[in-house]
Design an enzyme around this catalytic site. Structure first.
Site, mmCIF file in Angstrom:
data_model
loop_
_atom_site.group_PDB
_atom_site.id
_atom_site.type_symbol
_atom_site.label_atom_id
_atom_site.label_comp_id
_atom_site.label_asym_id
_atom_site.label_seq_id
_atom_site.Cartn_x
_atom_site.Cartn_y
_atom_site.Cartn_z
ATOM 1 N N TYR A 93 27.743 54.231 51.352
ATOM 2 C CA TYR A 93 28.175 52.995 50.713
ATOM 3 C C TYR A 93 27.521 51.809 51.421
ATOM 4 O O TYR A 93 26.803 51.975 52.409
ATOM 5 C CB TYR A 93 29.701 52.918 50.800
ATOM 6 N N HIS A 94 27.771 50.569 50.925
ATOM 7 C CA HIS A 94 27.091 49.427 51.542
ATOM 8 C C HIS A 94 27.863 48.809 52.719
ATOM 9 O O HIS A 94 27.431 47.793 53.259
ATOM 10 C CB HIS A 94 26.713 48.383 50.492
ATOM 11 N N GLU A 185 30.965 42.097 40.711
ATOM 12 C CA GLU A 185 30.630 43.492 40.411
ATOM 13 C C GLU A 185 30.300 43.649 38.932
ATOM 14 O O GLU A 185 30.933 43.036 38.074
ATOM 15 C CB GLU A 185 31.822 44.387 40.783
ATOM 16 N N GLU A 190 30.735 53.764 33.984
ATOM 17 C CA GLU A 190 31.856 54.331 34.730
ATOM 18 C C GLU A 190 32.485 55.370 33.825
ATOM 19 O O GLU A 190 32.852 55.063 32.681
ATOM 20 C CB GLU A 190 32.857 53.242 35.105
ATOM 21 N N HIS A 216 33.825 42.960 37.403
ATOM 22 C CA HIS A 216 34.931 42.386 38.173
ATOM 23 C C HIS A 216 34.457 41.093 38.829
ATOM 24 O O HIS A 216 33.286 40.976 39.222
ATOM 25 C CB HIS A 216 35.364 43.311 39.321
ATOM 26 N N ASP A 225 41.851 40.026 41.479
ATOM 27 C CA ASP A 225 40.752 40.675 40.773
ATOM 28 C C ASP A 225 40.906 40.433 39.280
ATOM 29 O O ASP A 225 41.957 40.716 38.706
ATOM 30 C CB ASP A 225 40.771 42.182 41.083
ATOM 31 N N GLN A 227 39.284 41.628 35.681
ATOM 32 C CA GLN A 227 38.424 42.559 34.965
ATOM 33 C C GLN A 227 38.843 42.557 33.503
ATOM 34 O O GLN A 227 40.038 42.632 33.212
ATOM 35 C CB GLN A 227 38.560 43.983 35.525
ATOM 36 N N GLU A 313 33.872 59.159 42.844
ATOM 37 C CA GLU A 313 35.091 58.696 43.495
ATOM 38 C C GLU A 313 36.312 59.488 43.012
ATOM 39 O O GLU A 313 36.405 59.829 41.836
ATOM 40 C CB GLU A 313 35.318 57.201 43.211
#
Length: 351
Positions: A93-94, A185, A190, A216, A225, A227, A313
Protein backbone atom coordinates in the site's frame (compact mmCIF):
# COMPACT_ATOMS: atom_id res chain seq x y z
CA UNK A 1 -18.51 -7.70 -37.77
CA UNK A 2 -20.69 -9.39 -40.32
CA UNK A 3 -18.88 -11.78 -42.70
CA UNK A 4 -20.01 -11.68 -46.34
CA UNK A 5 -19.58 -14.79 -48.53
CA UNK A 6 -19.03 -14.17 -52.23
CA UNK A 7 -20.19 -16.78 -54.81
CA UNK A 8 -17.91 -16.97 -57.82
CA UNK A 9 -19.21 -19.06 -60.75
CA UNK A 10 -16.53 -20.28 -63.14
CA UNK A 11 -17.95 -20.91 -66.67
CA UNK A 12 -16.37 -23.43 -69.07
CA UNK A 13 -13.91 -21.96 -71.52
CA UNK A 14 -15.86 -23.16 -74.64
CA UNK A 15 -19.05 -24.93 -75.62
CA UNK A 16 -21.08 -25.72 -78.79
CA UNK A 17 -23.85 -23.16 -79.27
CA UNK A 18 -25.66 -25.55 -81.71
CA UNK A 19 -25.76 -28.47 -79.31
CA UNK A 20 -29.40 -28.24 -78.24
CA UNK A 21 -30.65 -31.82 -78.84
CA UNK A 22 -30.92 -34.72 -76.44
CA UNK A 23 -27.91 -36.27 -78.15
CA UNK A 24 -25.73 -33.34 -77.31
CA UNK A 25 -23.24 -33.78 -74.53
CA UNK A 26 -24.43 -32.21 -71.28
CA UNK A 27 -22.40 -29.30 -70.03
CA UNK A 28 -21.79 -29.50 -66.29
CA UNK A 29 -20.79 -26.28 -64.55
CA UNK A 30 -17.94 -26.64 -62.08
CA UNK A 31 -18.80 -26.28 -58.38
CA UNK A 32 -18.83 -22.72 -57.02
CA UNK A 33 -15.69 -21.42 -55.37
CA UNK A 34 -16.42 -19.88 -51.99
CA UNK A 35 -14.28 -16.89 -51.05
CA UNK A 36 -14.53 -15.76 -47.44
CA UNK A 37 -12.80 -12.48 -46.61
CA UNK A 38 -10.48 -12.51 -43.62
CA UNK A 39 -11.90 -10.75 -40.55
CA UNK A 40 -10.26 -7.55 -39.39
CA UNK A 41 -7.70 -8.58 -36.76
CA UNK A 42 -8.41 -7.59 -33.16
CA UNK A 43 -6.24 -4.81 -31.79
CA UNK A 44 -4.19 -6.43 -29.06
CA UNK A 45 -1.47 -3.82 -28.50
CA UNK A 46 -2.75 -1.96 -25.46
CA UNK A 47 -1.16 1.25 -26.72
CA UNK A 48 -3.22 1.18 -29.93
CA UNK A 49 -6.70 0.38 -28.62
CA UNK A 50 -8.79 3.49 -29.24
CA UNK A 51 -9.34 5.71 -26.22
CA UNK A 52 -13.14 5.92 -25.86
CA UNK A 53 -13.17 9.38 -24.23
CA UNK A 54 -13.08 12.59 -26.26
CA UNK A 55 -9.75 14.39 -25.85
CA UNK A 56 -11.42 17.72 -26.70
CA UNK A 57 -11.36 20.20 -29.55
CA UNK A 58 -7.87 20.54 -31.03
CA UNK A 59 -6.57 17.78 -28.76
CA UNK A 60 -5.30 14.23 -29.18
CA UNK A 61 -4.42 11.46 -26.74
CA UNK A 62 -0.76 10.94 -25.90
CA UNK A 63 0.33 7.60 -24.44
CA UNK A 64 2.18 7.94 -21.11
CA UNK A 65 5.06 5.47 -21.11
CA UNK A 66 6.35 6.32 -17.64
CA UNK A 67 3.30 4.89 -15.83
CA UNK A 68 1.61 2.55 -18.33
CA UNK A 69 2.59 -1.11 -18.05
CA UNK A 70 1.84 -4.42 -19.79
CA UNK A 71 3.69 -6.48 -17.11
CA UNK A 72 5.56 -8.43 -19.76
CA UNK A 73 8.59 -9.06 -17.58
CA UNK A 74 9.81 -11.20 -14.71
CA UNK A 75 9.07 -10.27 -11.11
CA UNK A 76 10.26 -12.60 -8.39
CA UNK A 77 7.82 -12.73 -5.48
CA UNK A 78 9.34 -11.11 -2.42
CA UNK A 79 8.58 -11.32 1.31
CA UNK A 80 9.83 -7.76 1.75
CA UNK A 81 8.82 -4.38 0.38
CA UNK A 82 10.25 -4.06 -3.13
CA UNK A 83 9.74 -2.08 -6.31
CA UNK A 84 9.32 -3.59 -9.76
CA UNK A 85 8.57 -2.63 -13.35
CA UNK A 86 11.62 -0.33 -13.62
CA UNK A 87 10.55 1.32 -10.39
CA UNK A 88 6.93 1.96 -11.42
CA UNK A 89 5.36 -0.10 -8.64
CA UNK A 90 5.73 -1.16 -4.99
CA UNK A 91 4.32 -4.46 -3.70
CA UNK A 92 2.31 -2.88 -0.86
CA UNK A 93 0.00 0.00 0.00
CA UNK A 94 1.10 3.66 -0.13
CA UNK A 95 1.67 3.86 3.63
CA UNK A 96 2.17 1.43 6.51
CA UNK A 97 -1.53 0.55 6.94
CA UNK A 98 -2.08 -3.17 6.28
CA UNK A 99 -5.71 -2.91 5.16
CA UNK A 100 -9.34 -2.66 6.29
CA UNK A 101 -11.30 -5.24 8.26
CA UNK A 102 -9.71 -8.69 8.20
CA UNK A 103 -7.26 -7.65 5.46
CA UNK A 104 -3.53 -8.16 5.91
CA UNK A 105 -1.71 -6.92 2.84
CA UNK A 106 1.45 -8.94 2.36
CA UNK A 107 4.35 -8.32 0.00
CA UNK A 108 4.48 -11.97 -1.05
CA UNK A 109 0.84 -11.93 -2.21
CA UNK A 110 1.91 -9.99 -5.30
CA UNK A 111 3.42 -11.73 -8.31
CA UNK A 112 3.68 -11.57 -12.11
CA UNK A 113 3.07 -14.70 -14.19
CA UNK A 114 3.06 -14.78 -18.01
CA UNK A 115 2.60 -11.03 -18.33
CA UNK A 116 -0.22 -10.82 -15.77
CA UNK A 117 0.05 -8.99 -12.44
CA UNK A 118 -1.61 -11.18 -9.81
CA UNK A 119 -2.93 -10.31 -6.35
CA UNK A 120 -3.33 -13.57 -4.45
CA UNK A 121 -5.47 -14.58 -1.45
CA UNK A 122 -4.02 -16.78 1.31
CA UNK A 123 -4.67 -17.49 4.97
CA UNK A 124 -2.26 -18.50 7.73
CA UNK A 125 -3.66 -20.98 10.24
CA UNK A 126 -4.33 -19.33 13.60
CA UNK A 127 -3.69 -15.77 12.39
CA UNK A 128 -6.42 -13.35 13.48
CA UNK A 129 -7.19 -9.66 13.27
CA UNK A 130 -9.44 -7.28 15.18
CA UNK A 131 -11.74 -4.97 13.25
CA UNK A 132 -14.59 -2.58 13.96
CA UNK A 133 -18.13 -3.43 12.93
CA UNK A 134 -21.17 -1.51 14.10
CA UNK A 135 -19.20 0.17 16.86
CA UNK A 136 -17.97 -3.13 18.31
CA UNK A 137 -14.55 -4.75 18.04
CA UNK A 138 -14.70 -8.18 16.42
CA UNK A 139 -11.93 -10.74 16.04
CA UNK A 140 -11.82 -12.98 13.00
CA UNK A 141 -9.52 -15.01 10.77
CA UNK A 142 -7.09 -12.68 9.01
CA UNK A 143 -7.04 -12.82 5.22
CA UNK A 144 -3.71 -12.24 3.50
CA UNK A 145 -4.10 -10.30 0.26
CA UNK A 146 -2.10 -8.39 -2.33
CA UNK A 147 -1.77 -4.63 -2.85
CA UNK A 148 0.20 -2.64 -5.41
CA UNK A 149 0.82 1.11 -5.55
CA UNK A 150 2.40 3.30 -8.22
CA UNK A 151 5.51 5.23 -7.32
CA UNK A 152 4.37 8.27 -9.29
CA UNK A 153 1.14 10.23 -9.16
CA UNK A 154 -1.22 11.22 -11.94
CA UNK A 155 -3.43 14.29 -12.11
CA UNK A 156 -6.25 15.51 -14.33
CA UNK A 157 -6.84 15.74 -17.22
CA UNK A 158 -6.00 12.08 -17.71
CA UNK A 159 -7.55 8.87 -19.02
CA UNK A 160 -6.62 5.70 -17.13
CA UNK A 161 -7.75 2.21 -18.12
CA UNK A 162 -6.87 -1.33 -17.08
CA UNK A 163 -7.77 -4.77 -18.37
CA UNK A 164 -8.69 -6.84 -15.32
CA UNK A 165 -10.20 -10.16 -14.36
CA UNK A 166 -11.73 -9.68 -10.94
CA UNK A 167 -11.54 -12.49 -8.41
CA UNK A 168 -14.34 -15.01 -7.90
CA UNK A 169 -14.29 -14.06 -4.23
CA UNK A 170 -16.54 -12.39 -1.66
CA UNK A 171 -13.54 -10.13 -1.04
CA UNK A 172 -13.13 -6.86 -2.92
CA UNK A 173 -11.16 -6.46 -6.14
CA UNK A 174 -10.30 -2.80 -6.62
CA UNK A 175 -8.64 -0.48 -9.14
CA UNK A 176 -8.51 3.05 -7.80
CA UNK A 177 -6.60 6.27 -7.17
CA UNK A 178 -5.88 8.03 -3.88
CA UNK A 179 -4.08 11.22 -2.97
CA UNK A 180 -1.01 10.66 -0.74
CA UNK A 181 -2.75 12.49 2.14
CA UNK A 182 -5.80 10.17 1.86
CA UNK A 183 -8.32 12.97 1.28
CA UNK A 184 -9.35 12.44 -2.36
CA UNK A 185 -10.15 9.11 -4.05
CA UNK A 186 -11.46 7.84 -7.39
CA UNK A 187 -12.62 4.20 -7.69
CA UNK A 188 -12.77 3.24 -11.35
CA UNK A 189 -13.49 -0.41 -10.53
CA UNK A 190 -14.66 -1.87 -7.23
CA UNK A 191 -16.19 -5.33 -7.32
CA UNK A 192 -17.24 -8.26 -5.19
CA UNK A 193 -17.08 -11.00 -7.77
CA UNK A 194 -17.79 -14.12 -5.72
CA UNK A 195 -20.52 -16.44 -6.98
CA UNK A 196 -21.13 -17.86 -3.49
CA UNK A 197 -24.79 -17.42 -2.57
CA UNK A 198 -24.02 -15.34 0.54
CA UNK A 199 -22.26 -12.76 -1.65
CA UNK A 200 -25.58 -11.75 -3.21
CA UNK A 201 -27.80 -11.19 -0.19
CA UNK A 202 -26.91 -7.68 1.04
CA UNK A 203 -29.81 -5.35 0.33
CA UNK A 204 -30.95 -7.61 -2.49
CA UNK A 205 -28.00 -6.51 -4.68
CA UNK A 206 -26.42 -9.13 -6.92
CA UNK A 207 -22.81 -8.23 -6.19
CA UNK A 208 -21.28 -10.78 -8.56
CA UNK A 209 -23.15 -9.04 -11.38
CA UNK A 210 -22.42 -5.46 -10.29
CA UNK A 211 -19.49 -3.04 -10.63
CA UNK A 212 -19.18 -0.08 -8.26
CA UNK A 213 -17.94 3.19 -9.82
CA UNK A 214 -17.51 6.07 -7.42
CA UNK A 215 -15.27 8.52 -5.58
CA UNK A 216 -14.65 9.84 -2.05
CA UNK A 217 -13.66 13.17 -0.56
CA UNK A 218 -12.52 13.14 3.06
CA UNK A 219 -11.74 15.20 6.09
CA UNK A 220 -9.38 13.07 8.14
CA UNK A 221 -9.80 14.65 11.60
CA UNK A 222 -12.45 14.44 12.80
CA UNK A 223 -13.12 11.84 10.14
CA UNK A 224 -15.80 12.70 7.58
CA UNK A 225 -16.36 11.11 4.20
CA UNK A 226 -18.62 11.97 1.29
CA UNK A 227 -19.31 9.33 -1.36
CA UNK A 228 -22.18 9.34 -3.87
CA UNK A 229 -24.66 6.69 -2.79
CA UNK A 230 -27.27 6.78 -5.53
CA UNK A 231 -28.10 3.81 -7.74
CA UNK A 232 -26.09 5.19 -10.69
CA UNK A 233 -22.85 4.29 -8.92
CA UNK A 234 -23.74 0.58 -9.34
CA UNK A 235 -23.40 -0.70 -12.90
CA UNK A 236 -24.87 -3.91 -14.29
CA UNK A 237 -24.88 -5.32 -17.80
CA UNK A 238 -27.28 -8.13 -18.70
CA UNK A 239 -24.93 -9.28 -21.47
CA UNK A 240 -22.08 -9.90 -19.02
CA UNK A 241 -23.50 -12.07 -16.24
CA UNK A 242 -20.88 -12.59 -13.53
CA UNK A 243 -18.03 -10.11 -13.90
CA UNK A 244 -15.46 -12.58 -12.60
CA UNK A 245 -15.97 -14.87 -15.61
CA UNK A 246 -13.78 -12.85 -17.99
CA UNK A 247 -11.40 -9.94 -18.43
CA UNK A 248 -12.95 -6.50 -18.91
CA UNK A 249 -11.56 -3.02 -19.51
CA UNK A 250 -12.26 -0.53 -16.71
CA UNK A 251 -11.40 3.13 -17.20
CA UNK A 252 -12.06 6.67 -16.06
CA UNK A 253 -11.53 10.02 -17.71
CA UNK A 254 -10.62 12.36 -14.87
CA UNK A 255 -11.49 15.35 -16.97
CA UNK A 256 -11.29 18.08 -14.33
CA UNK A 257 -11.70 18.51 -10.56
CA UNK A 258 -15.46 18.47 -11.11
CA UNK A 259 -15.91 15.95 -13.96
CA UNK A 260 -15.50 12.18 -14.07
CA UNK A 261 -16.44 9.82 -16.91
CA UNK A 262 -16.40 6.06 -16.27
CA UNK A 263 -15.93 3.54 -19.10
CA UNK A 264 -16.28 -0.25 -19.21
CA UNK A 265 -15.12 -2.15 -22.29
CA UNK A 266 -14.86 1.16 -24.14
CA UNK A 267 -18.42 2.29 -23.39
CA UNK A 268 -19.32 5.35 -21.31
CA UNK A 269 -21.46 3.98 -18.46
CA UNK A 270 -21.51 6.81 -15.92
CA UNK A 271 -20.70 10.51 -15.57
CA UNK A 272 -20.35 12.42 -12.30
CA UNK A 273 -19.95 16.19 -12.16
CA UNK A 274 -20.69 19.43 -10.37
CA UNK A 275 -23.86 20.51 -12.11
CA UNK A 276 -24.55 23.57 -10.00
CA UNK A 277 -21.84 25.89 -8.67
CA UNK A 278 -24.15 26.83 -5.80
CA UNK A 279 -23.70 23.31 -4.49
CA UNK A 280 -27.32 22.18 -4.53
CA UNK A 281 -26.67 19.57 -7.21
CA UNK A 282 -22.96 18.97 -6.79
CA UNK A 283 -22.15 15.30 -7.37
CA UNK A 284 -18.45 15.73 -6.51
CA UNK A 285 -18.29 17.54 -3.16
CA UNK A 286 -21.65 18.84 -1.92
CA UNK A 287 -20.38 19.14 1.66
CA UNK A 288 -17.30 21.21 0.79
CA UNK A 289 -14.90 18.61 2.19
CA UNK A 290 -12.28 19.63 -0.37
CA UNK A 291 -12.28 23.19 0.96
CA UNK A 292 -9.26 24.43 2.93
CA UNK A 293 -11.73 24.59 5.82
CA UNK A 294 -15.18 23.04 5.96
CA UNK A 295 -16.78 26.41 6.66
CA UNK A 296 -15.68 28.11 3.46
CA UNK A 297 -17.87 27.87 0.39
CA UNK A 298 -14.87 27.57 -1.93
CA UNK A 299 -14.27 23.97 -3.02
CA UNK A 300 -11.34 22.63 -4.97
CA UNK A 301 -12.93 19.34 -6.03
CA UNK A 302 -10.78 16.38 -7.03
CA UNK A 303 -7.65 18.41 -7.71
CA UNK A 304 -4.77 16.57 -6.01
CA UNK A 305 -2.26 14.27 -7.69
CA UNK A 306 -3.12 10.66 -6.90
CA UNK A 307 -1.37 7.30 -6.57
CA UNK A 308 -2.69 4.37 -8.61
CA UNK A 309 -3.68 1.33 -6.57
CA UNK A 310 -4.65 -2.26 -7.27
CA UNK A 311 -5.85 -4.05 -4.14
CA UNK A 312 -7.84 -6.95 -2.79
CA UNK A 313 -9.58 -6.35 0.54
CA UNK A 314 -11.53 -8.22 3.23
CA UNK A 315 -13.55 -5.18 4.30
CA UNK A 316 -15.22 -4.48 7.66
CA UNK A 317 -18.78 -4.11 6.40
CA UNK A 318 -18.49 -7.34 4.43
CA UNK A 319 -16.77 -9.46 7.07
CA UNK A 320 -19.33 -8.29 9.63
CA UNK A 321 -22.14 -9.98 7.68
CA UNK A 322 -20.18 -13.17 6.99
CA UNK A 323 -18.81 -12.20 3.58
CA UNK A 324 -15.26 -13.27 4.27
CA UNK A 325 -13.89 -16.27 2.34
CA UNK A 326 -13.90 -19.68 4.00
CA UNK A 327 -10.70 -21.73 4.26
CA UNK A 328 -12.15 -24.10 1.68
CA UNK A 329 -12.89 -21.28 -0.77
CA UNK A 330 -9.35 -19.92 -0.47
CA UNK A 331 -8.02 -23.30 -1.64
CA UNK A 332 -9.26 -22.19 -5.08
CA UNK A 333 -6.16 -20.06 -5.60
CA UNK A 334 -6.93 -19.12 -9.19
CA UNK A 335 -10.48 -18.05 -8.36
CA UNK A 336 -9.26 -15.96 -5.43
CA UNK A 337 -6.71 -14.08 -7.52
CA UNK A 338 -7.25 -10.65 -9.06
CA UNK A 339 -5.50 -10.49 -12.45
CA UNK A 340 -4.30 -7.31 -14.15
CA UNK A 341 -3.27 -7.72 -17.79
CA UNK A 342 -2.22 -4.12 -18.39
CA UNK A 343 -2.75 -0.53 -17.37
CA UNK A 344 -2.51 2.39 -19.76
CA UNK A 345 -2.56 6.13 -19.23
CA UNK A 346 -3.17 8.92 -21.75
CA UNK A 347 -3.00 12.69 -21.48
CA UNK A 348 -4.80 15.09 -23.85
CA UNK A 349 -2.28 17.25 -25.72
CA UNK A 350 -2.47 19.75 -28.57
CA UNK A 351 -2.60 18.22 -32.04
Amino acid sequence: MKTTTFLLLLLPLSFNLNSCTKDSAEITAPPPVLITPKPTPEVTDYKLIAVPADAGTGKKWEFQTDMSDDFEYTYATSSSKTTFGDGKWTNFYHNAWDGPGLTKWKHENVTIVDGVLKLITTRLSGETKDYDYGGATITGKATRLGAVVSNKQIVYPVYIESRIKIANSVNTSGAWMLSPDDTQEIDFMEAWGGKAARNNVTGGRLFSKTIHLSHHVFIRSPFQDYQPADVTTWYTDTKVGDWSDAYHRYGVYWKSPTELEYYIDGVLVQSTNSLDTSGSKDGIDPKSYTSPTKETASRTGLNKPMDILFTMEDQNWRAGIGCTPTDEEIKDTDGHTMKIDWIRIFKPVNK
